[in-house]
Design a protein around this motif. Structure first.
Motif, PDB file in Angstrom:
ATOM      1  N   ARG B   9       0.821  -1.186   0.000  1.00 49.38           N
ATOM      2  CA  ARG B   9       0.000   0.000   0.000  1.00 49.38           C
ATOM      3  C   ARG B   9       0.873   1.260   0.000  1.00 49.38           C
ATOM      4  O   ARG B   9       0.646   2.206  -0.736  1.00 49.38           O
ATOM      5  CB  ARG B   9      -0.840  -0.040   1.287  1.00 49.38           C
ATOM      6  CG  ARG B   9      -2.123   0.712   1.327  1.00 49.38           C
ATOM      7  CD  ARG B   9      -2.853   0.395   2.650  1.00 49.38           C
ATOM      8  NE  ARG B   9      -1.976  -0.071   3.713  1.00 49.38           N
ATOM      9  CZ  ARG B   9      -1.276   0.715   4.524  1.00 49.38           C
ATOM     10  NH1 ARG B   9      -1.322   2.017   4.394  1.00 49.38           N
ATOM     11  NH2 ARG B   9      -0.508   0.198   5.480  1.00 49.38           N
ATOM     12  N   ASN B  10       1.918   1.270   0.849  1.00 50.56           N
ATOM     13  CA  ASN B  10       2.678   2.496   1.087  1.00 50.56           C
ATOM     14  C   ASN B  10       4.173   2.205   1.252  1.00 50.56           C
ATOM     15  O   ASN B  10       4.689   2.238   2.363  1.00 50.56           O
ATOM     16  CB  ASN B  10       2.103   3.175   2.345  1.00 50.56           C
ATOM     17  CG  ASN B  10       2.704   4.533   2.591  1.00 50.56           C
ATOM     18  OD1 ASN B  10       3.316   5.128   1.690  1.00 50.56           O
ATOM     19  ND2 ASN B  10       2.555   5.041   3.799  1.00 50.56           N
ATOM     20  N   PRO B  11       4.867   1.882   0.160  1.00 52.74           N
ATOM     21  CA  PRO B  11       6.289   1.556   0.275  1.00 52.74           C
ATOM     22  C   PRO B  11       7.166   2.810   0.273  1.00 52.74           C
ATOM     23  O   PRO B  11       6.706   3.895  -0.089  1.00 52.74           O
ATOM     24  CB  PRO B  11       6.561   0.711  -0.967  1.00 52.74           C
ATOM     25  CG  PRO B  11       5.521   1.111  -1.958  1.00 52.74           C
ATOM     26  CD  PRO B  11       4.366   1.721  -1.219  1.00 52.74           C
ATOM     27  N   VAL B  12       8.418   2.647   0.690  1.00 51.98           N
ATOM     28  CA  VAL B  12       9.365   3.760   0.686  1.00 51.98           C
ATOM     29  C   VAL B  12      10.746   3.199   0.338  1.00 51.98           C
ATOM     30  O   VAL B  12      11.033   2.030   0.623  1.00 51.98           O
ATOM     31  CB  VAL B  12       9.382   4.478   2.052  1.00 51.98           C
ATOM     32  CG1 VAL B  12      10.001   3.599   3.142  1.00 51.98           C
ATOM     33  CG2 VAL B  12      10.120   5.805   1.965  1.00 51.98           C
ATOM     34  N   TYR B 107       4.853   7.648   9.144  1.00 51.34           N
ATOM     35  CA  TYR B 107       4.281   7.701   7.800  1.00 51.34           C
ATOM     36  C   TYR B 107       3.478   6.446   7.457  1.00 51.34           C
ATOM     37  O   TYR B 107       2.889   6.355   6.399  1.00 51.34           O
ATOM     38  CB  TYR B 107       5.384   7.911   6.748  1.00 51.34           C
ATOM     39  CG  TYR B 107       6.123   9.222   6.917  1.00 51.34           C
ATOM     40  CD1 TYR B 107       5.573  10.402   6.418  1.00 51.34           C
ATOM     41  CD2 TYR B 107       7.342   9.279   7.572  1.00 51.34           C
ATOM     42  CE1 TYR B 107       6.240  11.612   6.575  1.00 51.34           C
ATOM     43  CE2 TYR B 107       8.018  10.478   7.726  1.00 51.34           C
ATOM     44  CZ  TYR B 107       7.467  11.651   7.225  1.00 51.34           C
ATOM     45  OH  TYR B 107       8.114  12.837   7.369  1.00 51.34           O
ATOM     46  N   GLY B 108       3.484   5.450   8.330  1.00 46.08           N
ATOM     47  CA  GLY B 108       2.717   4.236   8.075  1.00 46.08           C
ATOM     48  C   GLY B 108       3.234   3.422   6.903  1.00 46.08           C
ATOM     49  O   GLY B 108       2.459   2.797   6.185  1.00 46.08           O
ATOM     50  N   PHE B 109       4.550   3.419   6.687  1.00 43.21           N
ATOM     51  CA  PHE B 109       5.103   2.620   5.593  1.00 43.21           C
ATOM     52  C   PHE B 109       4.913   1.131   5.893  1.00 43.21           C
ATOM     53  O   PHE B 109       5.149   0.680   7.012  1.00 43.21           O
ATOM     54  CB  PHE B 109       6.594   2.902   5.422  1.00 43.21           C
ATOM     55  CG  PHE B 109       6.893   4.317   5.010  1.00 43.21           C
ATOM     56  CD1 PHE B 109       6.304   4.858   3.868  1.00 43.21           C
ATOM     57  CD2 PHE B 109       7.750   5.102   5.758  1.00 43.21           C
ATOM     58  CE1 PHE B 109       6.567   6.169   3.486  1.00 43.21           C
ATOM     59  CE2 PHE B 109       8.021   6.418   5.385  1.00 43.21           C
ATOM     60  CZ  PHE B 109       7.426   6.952   4.244  1.00 43.21           C
ATOM     61  N   ASP B 110       4.474   0.367   4.884  1.00 39.26           N
ATOM     62  CA  ASP B 110       4.362  -1.076   5.099  1.00 39.26           C
ATOM     63  C   ASP B 110       5.492  -1.831   4.410  1.00 39.26           C
ATOM     64  O   ASP B 110       5.627  -3.040   4.574  1.00 39.26           O
ATOM     65  CB  ASP B 110       2.984  -1.611   4.673  1.00 39.26           C
ATOM     66  CG  ASP B 110       2.619  -1.225   3.246  1.00 39.26           C
ATOM     67  OD1 ASP B 110       3.398  -0.490   2.593  1.00 39.26           O
ATOM     68  OD2 ASP B 110       1.556  -1.654   2.776  1.00 39.26           O
ATOM     69  N   ALA B 111       6.310  -1.136   3.641  1.00 40.13           N
ATOM     70  CA  ALA B 111       7.489  -1.782   3.059  1.00 40.13           C
ATOM     71  C   ALA B 111       8.599  -0.753   2.923  1.00 40.13           C
ATOM     72  O   ALA B 111       8.345   0.390   2.558  1.00 40.13           O
ATOM     73  CB  ALA B 111       7.164  -2.374   1.690  1.00 40.13           C
ATOM     74  N   ALA B 112       9.812  -1.154   3.264  1.00 38.80           N
ATOM     75  CA  ALA B 112      10.959  -0.261   3.129  1.00 38.80           C
ATOM     76  C   ALA B 112      12.014  -0.980   2.307  1.00 38.80           C
ATOM     77  O   ALA B 112      12.475  -2.059   2.671  1.00 38.80           O
ATOM     78  CB  ALA B 112      11.507   0.110   4.505  1.00 38.80           C
ATOM     79  N   SER B 157      -0.170  -7.864   8.007  1.00 38.47           N
ATOM     80  CA  SER B 157      -1.346  -7.338   8.693  1.00 38.47           C
ATOM     81  C   SER B 157      -1.058  -5.910   9.124  1.00 38.47           C
ATOM     82  O   SER B 157       0.078  -5.438   9.046  1.00 38.47           O
ATOM     83  CB  SER B 157      -1.660  -8.190   9.924  1.00 38.47           C
ATOM     84  OG  SER B 157      -1.881  -9.519   9.540  1.00 38.47           O
ATOM     85  N   GLN B 158      -2.084  -5.260   9.625  1.00 34.96           N
ATOM     86  CA  GLN B 158      -1.960  -3.882  10.107  1.00 34.96           C
ATOM     87  C   GLN B 158      -0.771  -3.746  11.062  1.00 34.96           C
ATOM     88  O   GLN B 158      -0.631  -4.525  11.999  1.00 34.96           O
ATOM     89  CB  GLN B 158      -3.264  -3.523  10.837  1.00 34.96           C
ATOM     90  CG  GLN B 158      -3.417  -2.064  11.146  1.00 34.96           C
ATOM     91  CD  GLN B 158      -3.532  -1.229   9.878  1.00 34.96           C
ATOM     92  OE1 GLN B 158      -4.119  -1.659   8.901  1.00 34.96           O
ATOM     93  NE2 GLN B 158      -2.941  -0.048   9.896  1.00 34.96           N
TER      94      GLN B 158
END
Lengths: 634, 283
Positions: B9-12, B107-112, B157-158
Motif C-alpha cells: 500500500r505504502n512503500p518507501v 508515515y505508516g510505511f508497510d514496506a521499506a 497485517s496492520q
C-alpha cells in the motif's frame, strides 16, 4: 523485483547484474548434521584465498571462542555458521547464501541444514540451484538423509548432482570404501531419474580434492570439487521454451501510455509478435518493448521490460502475456507435488492463497492422494500433511489461471501457498499437470437467479452463522431466532451441527481434517439455500477461523453474519447438556473442542452474544435487531 | 522493486546516499520507466553524515524530481546524542535504529526498500529478500518466511512491515561494475583525494567539521584517501588509495585484502553485534 539490466546473453537470474549472470553457478550443499558441510564451504573460501585479512582475524578469535577443531586450529565452519543461535548449538539452522568467485566463474552457495525438521529450508535452497553437492561421511556411507536429500533434489529438478564423499582422511583414503558408496549411490540415483551424477572422494578438513588433486588419493583421476564446479555446463532451459511474461505492474504514467511491466520468464518476444493475454485469452500483437535505455526489438528470458500492446485490452497484475501460437494451459484444477512448511498441517478443503508467477488466487487441496516418504519414496496414505512432509494432491483455485507442468516450465509450474490468517508462507508446490475435468465442466447460467427468487419471497436471503463452544447455546438461540422469523413470515432453514452429522456428514469424524470438511459441506449447502432465497441459520462449533472465512467467501459480503455465541468454557462445561464434557474429562473423547482440540474465537464477528450471562430470549432479540438494522427483515 | 510497488500500500525507498543506494535509485528509475518510481525516498539523517553526502543527496533528489523525506530524531538532537559524547553503540541506536522506526510509524510505511547485501556480514547472509518485521520492528531470524524461486510473499497485517533487499545477491564488486557500466553518479568521497584525517584506534577518521574533538597529540594531516563505505563520518574509516575513477576502484578491489565493512566501527562491538542490532530493528 526489477531486473537491473536488459540483457541478451543469459536468462534465469534476473536478480543479478548482467556481467554476473553470464557465468554464474548457483549450487546448494546438503548433508547430515556432522558430515562437514560448513567446513567444506569454509575450506573452499579459504583455499581459493577469498578471505580478507579482517575476516581471517575474526575467524581466529571465533575459533578460540566457539571452535570444535581443537586448540590452535582454525574452525572453518565458523565462517559460514552465521547466526548466534547456531554457533551455540553447533549446527546450521537456516539457509545461508555465500558468494565467491574464481578466475573462471562466480558462485552463489546456498548452505542448508541437514536435519529432517529443516527439509523446508533445503527445498528453499534447492529451488534456485543449478547443481547440488551432497555430502556423505565416508565412515557412515549412505544414510536415510542422503536419500531424502536426493529425492528433494530430483523433485525440484536440480540438474547436476555431486556426491562428495567426505572425511576420506578418517578411513585412510580407502578406495574400496569409496567405490562401495559410489556404486550404491549410482543405483539409487538411477531410480530417482537423476541424470548427471559425479562422485568425488575428499576431505574438507585437510583440503584433499577440494580445490586441487589429492596426492593421498592418487587412485582417483576425476576432477576436484572446485574443478567440477568451475566447468559443469550451465544450461538455461528457460531460453529455448515458449514466450511467457507474467504481468507485475501496469505502467501508466499518463493518459497516452499504457504498458505492462514484467520480467520475461521464458523464451523471447519480438515487436510484432502475436501474443495472448491469459487467462482471458484475447490476442493482440507486441507494439513496443520499452526500457529506460531505449526501445528494443527483442526481449529474452531474464529481461525486465515494459510491453506495449497493439490493442487496448484489459490487462492487470497476475495475467500472463504468452506466445499466441504456443500458449500455457488455463484451468482451475491441477495435480501437484506439495512440500508443506507451515506449523499447522495442510488440511484438504481449507482455503489458502496460492501465488503462481504474479497471480494470487484462492485455492484449496481438493484431494490429498498420498504422502510421499521422502526417505524411501514410498507412497503413504494420508489425510493431512505435517511440516516437512511431501504429498501429491489435486488443487482447485477459485478462478482459472495460466500454468504449465514444472518440468516444462519452472516459472509457470511453481507456486507457494499462503495462510490467510497469519500471511505466512506455509507450502510450495510443483505442478505435474492440469486436470481436464476443470476445462470440461462449465457453470450453467440460470435465468431465474438469486435476486429473482429473493424478490419473489420478499426477503433478503442470508446466512446467520452461529459459532461457539459446545454447550454455549448456539442451537437454542438459533431455534428461538428461527421461531421469531417464522412468526414474521420469513422463509427460513436451519442447519444444525448435530443433525447434519446424522445425514449429509455421517461419514465424518472429529479430527481436524474431518472438521474442515464438515464445515465446507455445510457452507456449500448454506450457499445453495441462499441462492434459493432463504434465511439460513447454521449452528456449528466451526472452531477454525479459516473455514469460517471460507464460508463467508461463498456468498456476498452483506449476506453473511458471523455470530459468536460467547460463553466461557467453565459455564459450558457446567451446563454440559449432552454429557460430552463429562465423557471428555473421563478420557473417552480425544478431540473435543476447547479441551483436546482448539477453538479459534472470531476476530471481527458481526455480533457477539454473551450467552454465559444473558438469557436466550434477550440474545434472540439482539439478533432480530441486528437483522432489522441491516435491512434483512423489515 | 516492481513487486514491492504492486504488493504494498505504502512503500518507501531507504536512501542512505551510499553506493548501494545510488544503485537502488538507478534500478528504481529503470524499473518504472517511463513512470517515476511510485514511492518516496527516506533518508534517516543522524546529523553526523559527511557534508558531501548531504549535498549530493539534495542535488540528486532535485534533479530527479523525487519526493525526499529527511528523518531526524529530534529527541536525540535535543539530548545532544553524538558518537563522540555517547559512543558508537548509543549513537547508532538512537539516531539510526530508533529514528528509522519513528519514520516508519509516523508515515505508516508497510514496506521499506534497502540496499543491504548478503555478502556484507554473516547475519545478513540469512536475511530474506522480503524480510518480515513485527509491529515493533523486530526481526526473528528463526522464524523467517521461506523464499522459493522468485515468488515473494509480501502480505502483512496492520502495523507489520517488510524490509526488502533487492541487492541481496550482489557483491561489492558487482556494485562497482554496475556503477561503471551504467555510469551512475556516486558521492565523491568514494574517490581518492587528499583529505584531512587523523589516525585513531587503527582507523583513519576524516575531520569533516569542527564538532570533532582532537585527542592530545592528534594532528589532522592531508593524506590521499577514499571511503569504501559511507556512514557517520566519526564512525567510518577511510582507506589510503590513489583510485580516482570507477575503473581504478574496481582494479583496487580485485587486489583488496580486507572486507569493506572493516572500516565500520559498529560491526566490531561484539561477535554477534550486527545480528543483535538487526533483531532490534537496525537496517
Amino acid at each position: 523485483m526489477a531486473g537491473p539490466t536488459r540483457d541478451h546473453s543469459a536468462g534465469g537470474q534476473p536478480d543479478l547484474p548482467r556481467h554476473t549472470r553470464t557465468n554464474l553457478l548457483r549450487f546448494i550443499t546438503c548433508g547430515s548434521v556432522d558430515d562437514g558441510k560448513s567446513t567444506l564451504i569454509g575450506r573452499l573460501l579459504y583455499d581459493c584465498k577469498l578471505l580478507f585479512e579482517d575476516q581471517l582475524a575474526s575467524l581466529e578469535t571465533d575459533s578460540r571462542r566457539f571452535g570444535t577443531t581443537g586448540a590452535g586450529q582454525l574452525d572453518l565452519a565458523l565462517l559460514v555458521d552465521g547466526l548466534a543461535a547456531e554457533r551455540e548449538q553447533g549446527i546450521t539452522i537456516d539457509v545461508a547464501y555465500r558468494f565467491f568467485a574464481t578466475g573462471r566463474r562466480r558462485f552463489i552457495v546456498a548452505d542448508t541444514p541437514g536435519h529432517e525438521q529443516y527439509t523446508r529450508n533445503m527445498v528453499t535452497g534447492a529451488s534456485t540451484a543449478q547443481a547440488a553437492v551432497l555430502l556423505v561421511d565416508a565412515r557412515k556411507g549412505l544414510l536415510t538423509q542422503t536419500r531424502r536429500h536426493s529425492h528433494i533434489v530430483s523433485l525440484l529438478g536440480v540438474r547436476h548432482v555431486v556426491l562428495a564423499v567426505n572425511k576420506m582422511d578418517a578411513i585412510g583414503w580407502d578406495r574400496a570404501v569409496f567405490e562401495r558408496i559410489t556404486a550404491a549411490y549410482r543405483a539409487f540415483a538411477r531410480e530417482l531419474g537423476l541424470e548427471h551424477v559425479t562422485c568425488i572422494p575428499l576431505s574438507a578438513l585437510t583440503g584433499d580434492n577440494v580445490t586441487s588433486a589429492s596426492p593421498a588419493m592418487a587412485w582417483y583421476d576425476g576432477p576436484s570439487l572446485l574443478q567440477y564446479l568451475e566447468t559443469v555446463e550451465i544450461a538455461f532451459p528457460a531460453r529455448s521454451s515458449a514466450f511467457r511474461m507474467p504481468v507485475q505492474w501496469v505502467n501508466r504514467p499518463h493518459q497516452d501510455f499504457r504498458g505492462f511491466a514484467g520480467t520475461v520468464a521464458s523464451g523471447c518476444v519480438q515487436v510484432g509478435d502475436p501474443v495472448a493475454v491469459l487467462p482471458g485469452g484475447r490476442t493482440t500483437r507486441i507494439e513496443q518493448i520499452v526500457t529506460m535505455d531505449g526501445v528494443l526489438e527483442v526481449a529474452n528470458a531474464g529481461d525486465a521490460v515494459t510491453l506495449v500492446l497493439s490493442d487496448d485490452l484489459d490487462v492487470s497484475r497476475g495475467d500472463v502475456i504468452a506466445s499466441a501460437d504456443d500458449r500455457p494451459e488455463v484451468c482451475d484444477q491441477f495435480l501437484a507435488h506439495v512440500v508443506w512448511m507451515g506449523e499447522q498441517p495442510l488440511l484438504p478443503g481449507r482455503p489458502y492463497l496460492l501465488r503462481l508467477g504474479t497471480a494470487s488466487v484462492g485455492a484449496q487441496v481438493t484431494e490429498l492422494k498420498y504422502a510421499v516418504n521422502v526417505s524411501t519414496q514410498e507412497r503413504v496414505a494420508a489425510k493431512c500433511l505435517a511440516r516437512n512432509e511431501v504429498g501429491v494432491c489435486n488443487l482447485a483455485t477459485d478462478q482459472p489461471i495460466a500454468l504449465e507442468p514444472y518440468r516444462t516450465n519452472q516459472a509457470m509450474g511453481s507456486f507457494i501457498l499462503i495462510d490467510r490468517m497469519s500471511n505466512a508462507t506455509v507450502g510450495c508446490g510443483m505442478i505435474e499437470f492440469a486436470l481436464r475435468r476443470a476445462s470440461n465442466v462449465h457453470r450453467q447460467k440460470m435465468t431465474v437467479n438469486k435476486a429473482a427468487r429473493a424478490a419473489a419471497s420478499g426477503q433478503k436471503p442470508c446466512v446467520l452463522w452461529f459459532t461457539g463452544l459446545s454447550g454455549a447455546g448456539k442451537s437454542t438461540i438459533a431455534d428461538l431466532v428461527e421461531q421469531e422469523l417464522h412468526r414474521r413470515g420469513c422463509r427460513t432453514m436451519s442447519l444444525d451441527g448435530d443433525n447434519v452429522r446424522n445425514g449429509l456428514n455421517k461419514d465424518l469424524g472429529f479430527t481436524d481434517v474431518d472438521r474442515v470438511e464438515n464445515v465446507r459441506r455445510v457452507a456449500e449447502v448454506a450457499r445453495l439455500m441462499v441462492e434459493a432465497g432463504l434465511i439460513v441459520l447454521v449452528s456449528l462449533i466451526s472452531p477454525f477461523r479459516s473455514e469460517r472465512l471460507m464460508a463467508r467467501s461463498l456468498v456476498e459480503e452483506d449476506e453473511f453474519l458471523e455470530i459468536f455465541v460467547d460463553a466461557p468454557l467453565a459455564i459450558c462445561e457446567a451446563r454440559d447438556p449432552k454429557g460430552l464434557y463429562r465423557k471428555t474429562r473421563a478420557g473417552l473423547i480425544p478431540n473435543f473442542t476447547g479441551i483436546g482440540s482448539p477453538y479459534e474465537p472470531p476476530e471481527h464477528p458481526d455480533l457477539v452474544l454473551a450467552s454465559g450471562t444473558e438469557e436466550p430470549e434477550r440474545l434472540t432479540s439482539h439478533v432480530i435487531q441486528a437483522l432489522a438494522s441491516r435491512g434483512i427483515i423489515p | 522493486m516492481r513487486e514491492v510497488a504492486a504488493q504494498f500500500r505504502n512503500p518507501v525507498l531507504l536512501y542512505s546516499i551510499g553506493k548501494d543506494s545510488s544503485v537502488m535509485l538507478h534500478l528504481a528509475l529503470k524499473a518504472f520507466y517511463p513512470s517515476k518510481p511510485p514511492f518516496s525516498l527516506l533518508h534517516v539523517d543522524s546529523t553526523w553524515k559527511f557534508q558531501d553526502m548531504i549535498a549530493f543527496r539534495d542535488r540528486r533528489a532535485g534533479e530527479l524530481g523525487l519526493n525526499l523525506i529527511v528523518q531526524v530524531n529530534e529527541e536525540g538532537v535535543r539530548q545532544g546524542i553524538g558518537p563522540f559524547t555517547h559512543g558508537s553503540a548509543v549513537h547508532t541506536d538512537i539516531m539510526k535504529t530508533q529514528s528509522l522506526k519513528q519514520a516508519i510509524d509516523r508515515y505508516g510505511f508497510d514496506a521499506a526498500l534497502g540496499g543491504a547485501r548478503r555478502d556484507e556480514e554473516k547475519s545478513r547472509a540469512k536475511e530474506r529478500i522480503f524480510s518480515f518485521r513485527s509491529p515493533n520492528h523486530r526481526w526473528d531470524p528463526k522464524n523467517q518466511r521461506p523464499e522459493l524461486w522468485n515468488l515473494y510473499n509480501g502480505r502483512v497485517s496492520q502495523g507489520e512491515s517488510v524490509r526488502v533487499f533487492p541487492l541481496s545477491n550482489w557483491t561489492e564488486l558487482d556494485i562497482w561494475q554496475y556503477i561503471d557500466q551504467e555510469n551512475i553518479p556516486v558521492v565523491p568521497l568514494y574517490f581518492a583525494r587528499p583529505r584531512p584525517v587523523v589516525e585513531r584506534d587503527g582507523a583513519l577518521i576524516m575531520v569533516d567539521d569542527e564538532r570533532m574533538p582532537l585527542r592530545p597529540g592528534e594532528l589532522p594531516e592531508m593524506r590521499w584517501v577514499r571511503f569504501r563505505t559511507l556512514g557517520c563520518y566519526p564512525l567510518t574509516g577511510a582507506v589510503e588509495s590513489r583510485a580516482e575513477t570507477v575503473p581504478e576502484i574496481i582494479q583496487e578491489m580485485r587486489l583488496a585484502r580486507t572486507s569493506e565493512r572493516q572500516g565500520r566501527v559498529i560491526d566490531h562491538d561484539a561477535g554477534s553485534s550486527m545480528e543483535i542490532k538487526k533483531q532490534e530493528g537496525y537496517f
